[in-house]
Write a protein that holds these residues in place. Structure first.
Motif, PDB file in Angstrom:
ATOM      1  N   CYS A   1       0.839  -1.207   0.000  1.00  0.00           N
ATOM      2  CA  CYS A   1       0.000   0.000   0.000  1.00  0.00           C
ATOM      3  C   CYS A   1       0.876   1.260   0.000  1.00  0.00           C
ATOM      4  N   GLN A   2       1.975   1.201   0.722  1.00  0.00           N
ATOM      5  CA  GLN A   2       2.848   2.381   0.812  1.00  0.00           C
ATOM      6  C   GLN A   2       3.425   2.765  -0.555  1.00  0.00           C
ATOM      7  N   GLN A   3       3.485   1.784  -1.465  1.00  0.00           N
ATOM      8  CA  GLN A   3       4.022   2.062  -2.806  1.00  0.00           C
ATOM      9  C   GLN A   3       2.920   2.399  -3.812  1.00  0.00           C
ATOM     10  N   ALA A   4       1.683   2.372  -3.358  1.00  0.00           N
ATOM     11  CA  ALA A   4       0.561   2.508  -4.305  1.00  0.00           C
ATOM     12  C   ALA A   4       0.224   3.969  -4.595  1.00  0.00           C
ATOM     13  N   ASP A   5      -0.044   4.234  -5.889  1.00  0.00           N
ATOM     14  CA  ASP A   5      -0.565   5.562  -6.277  1.00  0.00           C
ATOM     15  C   ASP A   5      -2.077   5.584  -6.088  1.00  0.00           C
ATOM     16  N   ILE A   6      -2.684   4.406  -6.236  1.00  0.00           N
ATOM     17  CA  ILE A   6      -4.142   4.278  -6.101  1.00  0.00           C
ATOM     18  C   ILE A   6      -4.417   3.079  -5.180  1.00  0.00           C
ATOM     19  N   ILE A   7      -5.259   3.279  -4.182  1.00  0.00           N
ATOM     20  CA  ILE A   7      -5.654   2.157  -3.316  1.00  0.00           C
ATOM     21  C   ILE A   7      -7.176   2.045  -3.345  1.00  0.00           C
ATOM     22  N   VAL A   8      -7.659   0.846  -3.620  1.00  0.00           N
ATOM     23  CA  VAL A   8      -9.096   0.587  -3.525  1.00  0.00           C
ATOM     24  C   VAL A   8      -9.280  -0.368  -2.342  1.00  0.00           C
ATOM     25  N   ALA A   9      -9.910   0.127  -1.278  1.00  0.00           N
ATOM     26  CA  ALA A   9     -10.087  -0.687  -0.078  1.00  0.00           C
ATOM     27  C   ALA A   9     -11.470  -1.306  -0.108  1.00  0.00           C
ATOM     28  N   ALA A  10     -11.531  -2.632  -0.257  1.00  0.00           N
ATOM     29  CA  ALA A  10     -12.819  -3.339  -0.374  1.00  0.00           C
ATOM     30  C   ALA A  10     -12.735  -4.639   0.400  1.00  0.00           C
ATOM     31  N   LEU A  11     -12.559  -4.507   1.722  1.00  0.00           N
ATOM     32  CA  LEU A  11     -12.432  -5.721   2.528  1.00  0.00           C
ATOM     33  C   LEU A  11     -13.510  -5.850   3.600  1.00  0.00           C
ATOM     34  N   GLY A  12     -14.207  -4.741   3.905  1.00  0.00           N
ATOM     35  CA  GLY A  12     -15.283  -4.821   4.881  1.00  0.00           C
ATOM     36  C   GLY A  12     -14.804  -4.817   6.323  1.00  0.00           C
ATOM     37  N   LYS A  13     -13.652  -4.136   6.571  1.00  0.00           N
ATOM     38  CA  LYS A  13     -13.132  -4.004   7.945  1.00  0.00           C
ATOM     39  C   LYS A  13     -13.013  -2.513   8.257  1.00  0.00           C
ATOM     40  N   PRO A  14     -13.889  -2.017   9.140  1.00  0.00           N
ATOM     41  CA  PRO A  14     -13.935  -0.579   9.380  1.00  0.00           C
ATOM     42  C   PRO A  14     -12.574   0.025   9.758  1.00  0.00           C
ATOM     43  N   GLU A  15     -12.235   1.116   9.071  1.00  0.00           N
ATOM     44  CA  GLU A  15     -11.035   1.931   9.345  1.00  0.00           C
ATOM     45  C   GLU A  15      -9.756   1.100   9.329  1.00  0.00           C
ATOM     46  N   PHE A  16      -9.711   0.126   8.437  1.00  0.00           N
ATOM     47  CA  PHE A  16      -8.552  -0.765   8.311  1.00  0.00           C
ATOM     48  C   PHE A  16      -7.334  -0.015   7.739  1.00  0.00           C
ATOM     49  N   LEU A  17      -7.579   0.794   6.716  1.00  0.00           N
ATOM     50  CA  LEU A  17      -6.472   1.483   6.039  1.00  0.00           C
ATOM     51  C   LEU A  17      -6.119   2.742   6.813  1.00  0.00           C
TER      52      LEU A  17
END
Ligand SMILES: NC(=O)c1ccc[n+]([C@@H]2O[C@H](COP(=O)([O-])OP(=O)(O)OC[C@H]3O[C@@H](n4cnc5c(N)ncnc54)[C@H](OP(=O)(O)O)[C@@H]3O)[C@@H](O)[C@H]2O)c1
Length: 291
Positions: free
Chosen positions: A202-218
């Motif tokens: 994630c630290q290397q990502a220009d775009i992150i799509v968070a779709a895991l269903g865990k509140p405030e995970f990222l």
């Protein structure tokens, strides 16, 4: 930091559809008709289906809500779908997931005619989407692509990390972002619960799509300065200060992550409304094929 306002873009998309529907109906063409099937009385599912029916009404589509008891047999449900398949007035069919445990999602999805599969879950539509052919694309990833397009976000050559590999969000999202075009042309990493170095990816990502269903995970320490963050998650968490008794939480710790981003979607008001807009576009397209 700029907010990707799903509410605004969804409204614009629906306004455009409303004008198009009024025009085609005035020309004597068929009114698009979405049939939604709701099994049981799950609160979140009620809300989602209600929002979809409301959107149909706003745009000028016909809608039918088929409510079925939670203990309906699988065979009976398949019969209901067959009935909608053979109804020439119905253009699009959606069966709200999740279904009760005794019913196979797979059998239900596979029973919907691909030409009426406006949720884009049928293997025929998934296969076409993977090959870059014309198809119904699953509403949530489709809606995210519309949002990226609206804000003219340059995705070419960017590193994208998709968190979650479900058939309805993560997997199709990863395919769409990797396809030629803009939005698209990303170098995509798809991650899941067995991914070992998620934070570093994630630290290397220009775009992150968070779709895991865990509140405030990222959290902020996982996000590079200037990243584009798309929050798909919607989880109901108990909140006594709300009349409903719950608050909606995304998968992103918005307060700490937003200041690091170039663009970010809020929850609510980001991906959710775009999912509905994309579903409406798919329904229009299903009807258009009959004109
Ligand atoms: N806004 C909208 O319109 C919309 C639409 C659909 C869904 N949603 C929301 O989006 C979220 C995801 O939905 P879904 O249907 O895709 O969920 P899902 O079917 O439960 O899939 C979750 C995915 O996240 C992965 N995962 C779980 N924990 C993880 C972790 N610690 N690290 C990395 N990956 C992890 C899982 O990995 P495994 O495969 O290894 O189990 C799985 O692939 C939910 O909150 C849902 O309510 C919102």
């Amino acid at each position: 930091m700029q907010i990707l306002d799903g509410q605004l873009v969804s409204k614009a998309t629906k306004d455009e559809l409303r004008i198009q529907v009024a025009q085609v109906v005035a020309e004597g063409k068929k009114t698009p008709h979405l049939a939604a099937v709701l099994v049981g009385n799950n609160g979140a599912s009620e809300t989602y289906v209600g929002a979809k029916v409301k959107a149909c009404n706003e745009i000028g589509f016909k809608s039918t809500l088929v409510r079925l008891e939670a203990d309906i047999s699988e065979n009976k449900l398949l019969e209901v779908i067959e009935g909608l398949n053979s109804d020439p007035d119905v253009d699009g069919i959606l069966v709200q997931l999740p279904l009760p445990a005794h019913i196979s999602d797979e059998k239900v999805i596979n029973t919907i005619l691909p030409a009426k599969d406006v949720d884009g879950f049928h293997p025929v539509n998934v296969g076409k989407m993977v090959q870059g052919l014309d198809s119904f694309v699953a509403a949530t990833p489709h809606g995210i692509m519309l949002l990226l397009e609206h804000y003219k976000i340059d995705t070419k050559g960017k590193n994208a990390v998709v968190i979650g590999r479900s058939n309805i969000v993560g997997r199709p999202m990863s395919i769409l972002l990797s396809q030629p075009g803009n939005p698209g042309n990303c170098t995509v990493t798809i991650t899941h619960s067995h991914t070992r170095n998620l934070k570093e990816l994630c630290q290397q990502a220009d775009i992150i799509v968070a779709a895991l269903g865990k509140p405030e995970f990222l959290t902020a320490d996982m996000v590079k300065e200037g990243a584009v963050v798309i929050d798909v998650g919607i989880t109901r968490v108990p909140d006594t200060s709300k009349k409903s008794g719950f608050a909606l939480k995304g998968d992103v710790a918005y307060g700490e992550v937003a200041p690091r981003c170039s663009f970010i979607t809020p929850v609510p008001g980001g991906v959710g409304p775009m999912t509905i807009a994309a579903l409406m576009k798919n329904t229009f397209k299903a009807c258009q094929a009959k004109w």
